[in-house]
Motif scaffolding. Structure first.
Motif, PDB file in Angstrom:
ATOM      1  N   ILE A  90     -11.010  10.701  12.497  1.00 31.02           N
ATOM      2  CA  ILE A  90     -11.315  10.240  11.143  1.00 31.02           C
ATOM      3  C   ILE A  90     -10.299  10.803  10.130  1.00 31.02           C
ATOM      4  O   ILE A  90     -10.001  10.180   9.110  1.00 31.02           O
ATOM      5  N   MET A  91      -9.743  11.971  10.452  1.00 30.26           N
ATOM      6  CA  MET A  91      -8.752  12.587   9.556  1.00 30.26           C
ATOM      7  C   MET A  91      -7.475  11.754   9.522  1.00 30.26           C
ATOM      8  O   MET A  91      -6.848  11.600   8.482  1.00 30.26           O
ATOM      9  N   ASP A  92      -7.120  11.207  10.688  1.00 26.70           N
ATOM     10  CA  ASP A  92      -5.947  10.339  10.771  1.00 26.70           C
ATOM     11  C   ASP A  92      -6.181   9.074   9.953  1.00 26.70           C
ATOM     12  O   ASP A  92      -5.304   8.616   9.229  1.00 26.70           O
ATOM     13  N   LEU A  93      -7.393   8.531  10.053  1.00 34.20           N
ATOM     14  CA  LEU A  93      -7.718   7.312   9.307  1.00 34.20           C
ATOM     15  C   LEU A  93      -7.696   7.578   7.805  1.00 34.20           C
ATOM     16  O   LEU A  93      -7.207   6.760   7.020  1.00 34.20           O
ATOM     17  N   PHE A  94      -8.235   8.732   7.404  1.00 32.65           N
ATOM     18  CA  PHE A  94      -8.275   9.047   5.972  1.00 32.65           C
ATOM     19  C   PHE A  94      -6.859   9.258   5.426  1.00 32.65           C
ATOM     20  O   PHE A  94      -6.548   8.832   4.321  1.00 32.65           O
ATOM     21  N   ALA A  95      -6.005   9.899   6.231  1.00 32.99           N
ATOM     22  CA  ALA A  95      -4.608  10.097   5.816  1.00 32.99           C
ATOM     23  C   ALA A  95      -3.904   8.742   5.669  1.00 32.99           C
ATOM     24  O   ALA A  95      -3.171   8.509   4.706  1.00 32.99           O
ATOM     25  N   THR A  96      -4.175   7.827   6.620  1.00 34.34           N
ATOM     26  CA  THR A  96      -3.594   6.483   6.543  1.00 34.34           C
ATOM     27  C   THR A  96      -4.017   5.786   5.263  1.00 34.34           C
ATOM     28  O   THR A  96      -3.214   5.139   4.593  1.00 34.34           O
ATOM     29  N   SER A  97      -5.301   5.926   4.933  1.00 37.22           N
ATOM     30  CA  SER A  97      -5.823   5.280   3.728  1.00 37.22           C
ATOM     31  C   SER A  97      -5.236   5.875   2.469  1.00 37.22           C
ATOM     32  O   SER A  97      -5.102   5.192   1.454  1.00 37.22           O
ATOM     33  N   THR A  98      -4.897   7.159   2.520  1.00 36.53           N
ATOM     34  CA  THR A  98      -4.402   7.847   1.329  1.00 36.53           C
ATOM     35  C   THR A  98      -2.976   7.434   0.965  1.00 36.53           C
ATOM     36  O   THR A  98      -2.645   7.329  -0.218  1.00 36.53           O
ATOM     37  N   ALA A  99      -2.134   7.165   1.963  1.00 40.03           N
ATOM     38  CA  ALA A  99      -0.705   6.932   1.712  1.00 40.03           C
ATOM     39  C   ALA A  99      -0.407   5.865   0.641  1.00 40.03           C
ATOM     40  O   ALA A  99       0.311   6.157  -0.317  1.00 40.03           O
ATOM     41  N   PRO A 100      -0.966   4.630   0.764  1.00 37.11           N
ATOM     42  CA  PRO A 100      -0.618   3.638  -0.267  1.00 37.11           C
ATOM     43  C   PRO A 100      -1.137   4.020  -1.650  1.00 37.11           C
ATOM     44  O   PRO A 100      -0.495   3.707  -2.658  1.00 37.11           O
ATOM     45  N   ILE A 101      -2.280   4.713  -1.691  1.00 36.08           N
ATOM     46  CA  ILE A 101      -2.851   5.105  -2.997  1.00 36.08           C
ATOM     47  C   ILE A 101      -1.967   6.177  -3.633  1.00 36.08           C
ATOM     48  O   ILE A 101      -1.638   6.110  -4.821  1.00 36.08           O
ATOM     49  N   GLY A 102      -1.555   7.159  -2.827  1.00 34.17           N
ATOM     50  CA  GLY A 102      -0.664   8.208  -3.332  1.00 34.17           C
ATOM     51  C   GLY A 102       0.647   7.625  -3.819  1.00 34.17           C
ATOM     52  O   GLY A 102       1.158   8.010  -4.876  1.00 34.17           O
ATOM     53  N   ALA A 103       1.168   6.654  -3.068  1.00 36.53           N
ATOM     54  CA  ALA A 103       2.419   6.012  -3.477  1.00 36.53           C
ATOM     55  C   ALA A 103       2.241   5.304  -4.810  1.00 36.53           C
ATOM     56  O   ALA A 103       3.123   5.340  -5.671  1.00 36.53           O
ATOM     57  N   SER A 104       1.094   4.672  -5.003  1.00 37.40           N
ATOM     58  CA  SER A 104       0.826   3.977  -6.267  1.00 37.40           C
ATOM     59  C   SER A 104       0.788   4.946  -7.440  1.00 37.40           C
ATOM     60  O   SER A 104       1.346   4.665  -8.499  1.00 37.40           O
ATOM     61  N   PHE A 105       0.107   6.084  -7.261  1.00 35.68           N
ATOM     62  CA  PHE A 105       0.056   7.066  -8.345  1.00 35.68           C
ATOM     63  C   PHE A 105       1.458   7.616  -8.650  1.00 35.68           C
ATOM     64  O   PHE A 105       1.802   7.844  -9.806  1.00 35.68           O
ATOM     65  N   THR A 106       2.257   7.810  -7.612  1.00 37.60           N
ATOM     66  CA  THR A 106       3.630   8.286  -7.818  1.00 37.60           C
ATOM     67  C   THR A 106       4.431   7.265  -8.616  1.00 37.60           C
ATOM     68  O   THR A 106       5.158   7.621  -9.548  1.00 37.60           O
ATOM     69  N   LEU A 107       4.250   5.987  -8.247  1.00 36.62           N
ATOM     70  CA  LEU A 107       4.944   4.915  -8.949  1.00 36.62           C
ATOM     71  C   LEU A 107       4.540   4.880 -10.423  1.00 36.62           C
ATOM     72  O   LEU A 107       5.395   4.758 -11.316  1.00 36.62           O
ATOM     73  N   ILE A 108       3.246   5.027 -10.686  1.00 34.01           N
ATOM     74  CA  ILE A 108       2.765   5.017 -12.078  1.00 34.01           C
ATOM     75  C   ILE A 108       3.339   6.219 -12.832  1.00 34.01           C
ATOM     76  O   ILE A 108       3.791   6.090 -13.973  1.00 34.01           O
TER      77      ILE A 108
ATOM     78  N   VAL B  24      -1.253  -1.720 -11.445  1.00 33.70           N
ATOM     79  CA  VAL B  24      -1.076  -1.075 -10.139  1.00 33.70           C
ATOM     80  C   VAL B  24      -2.414  -0.612  -9.573  1.00 33.70           C
ATOM     81  O   VAL B  24      -2.719  -0.826  -8.394  1.00 33.70           O
ATOM     82  N   LEU B  25      -3.263  -0.006 -10.429  1.00 37.95           N
ATOM     83  CA  LEU B  25      -4.541   0.490  -9.927  1.00 37.95           C
ATOM     84  C   LEU B  25      -5.484  -0.647  -9.564  1.00 37.95           C
ATOM     85  O   LEU B  25      -6.187  -0.582  -8.552  1.00 37.95           O
ATOM     86  N   LEU B  26      -5.475  -1.726 -10.388  1.00 35.98           N
ATOM     87  CA  LEU B  26      -6.331  -2.869 -10.077  1.00 35.98           C
ATOM     88  C   LEU B  26      -5.921  -3.492  -8.740  1.00 35.98           C
ATOM     89  O   LEU B  26      -6.761  -3.820  -7.910  1.00 35.98           O
TER      90      LEU B  26
END
Lengths: 257, 52
Positions: A90-108, B24-26
């Motif tokens: 489940i830790m691997d799955l959670f890390a996978t899920s985190t990557a695109p979100i983290g990238a989005s926050f970095t982009l913002i 981006v968030l949406l």
């Protein structure tokens, strides 16, 4: 050990799924409420800055996204370490899920910082230490996502991605201390420092509300993605099929904007 | 109202920053939900296949 380990994995994925299903709707509404409060406070009630005028209001989106870009990476790295040591899937799955979100926050963080830099520094971009290390963070997120996409074999994929993630952790203290180590353009920390924050409460409160809202939003999105990943992997498992036939799975996929 | 939108002359910067953040968030929220729904639909289809 070898007998109960697969069982434990199954139980934890199932437990995780049940837990997420229960909290996701609540989490969605609470997140929305906090974000709207922070946004309204920051845009309408927080006073004008005596030096930067109204342009400083970018802070309420820039700083929380920058914090989240690092926080999400640390969570991803923590999950990767646990996954490598104890093989908890489940830790691997959670890390996978985190990557695109983290990238989005970095982009913002990068985009809003650029839009703040233009009126205040006179430039959209400089190769300042803080800006450069944050850009490296974006590439680390992309690298992690690309590596996962490039390896098909599940066991090798999880391990390789976790290792790359852990190597990238070096960059996090570099980002944090870059404003102290190199005296370039980006200002030093106003809040995350040993002494009291050098920002008035009337600006600090909406800033912290936005940071809390972003943290909850990250959790909301990561939980939902992880749920999707659990379904993908456990598609033939008895518990999931039973839940589907009882029609007890939230088909709307939670609330929020 | 105009004064608020103008943001003391920094309106273009402030609103672009908030606009980018919002978009981006949406997109993130939507893609997370779309992924979940896709997997759910796949699992439901799989169950119906195995029943028939």
């Amino acid at each position: 050990m070898r007998i109960w380990l697969p069982l434990q994995r199954l139980v934890s994925a199932r437990y995780f799924f049940e837990f997420s299903s229960r909290i996701l709707p609540w989490l969605g509404w609470v997140t929305l409420l906090i974000l709207l409060t922070g946004l309204g406070w920051g845009l309408f009630y927080a006073p004008t800055d005596y030096q930067q005028g109204e342009s400083y209001r970018i802070i309420f989106i820039h700083v929380p996204s920058a914090w989240m870009s690092m926080f999400a990476y640390m969570v991803m790295a923590g999950c990767s370490a646990i996954f490598l040591i104890w093989r908890i899937r489940i830790m691997d799955l959670f890390a996978t899920s985190t990557a695109p979100i983290g990238a989005s926050f970095t982009l913002i963080a990068l985009a809003t910082g650029s839009l703040w830099g233009r009126p205040m520094w006179g430039t959209y971009w400089v190769w300042d230490a803080r800006l450069t290390s944050e850009l490296i963070l974006l590439f680390l997120y992309f690298g992690v996502m690309a590596l996962r996409a490039a390896i098909d074999e599940p066991r090798r994929q999880g391990r390789a991605v976790a290792l790359l993630t852990l190597l990238g952790v070096v960059n996090i203290p570099v980002i944090h201390f870059s404003v102290e180590w190199w005296n370039t353009l980006h200002q030093p920390a106003s809040i995350t420092k040993a002494a009291a924050p050098s920002i008035h409460l009337s600006m600090l409160i909406p800033l912290l509300l936005m940071a809390l809202g972003f943290t909850l939003l990250y959790l909301y999105m990561a939980l939902q993605r992880t749920q999707g990943a659990i379904i993908e992997q456990e598609i033939d498992s008895t518990w999931l099929q039973e839940r589907l036939s009882n029609n007890t799975i939230e088909t709307e996929g939670g609330t929020g904007k | 109202m105009i004064e608020f939108l103008n943001m003391g002359g920094y309106g273009a910067y402030v609103w672009s920053a908030y606009g980018i953040g919002f978009v981006v968030l949406l997109a993130n929220v939507r893609s997370a939900r779309a992924y979940y729904r896709k997997q759910l639909a796949r699992a439901i289809a799989r169950r119906q296949d195995s029943n028939t």
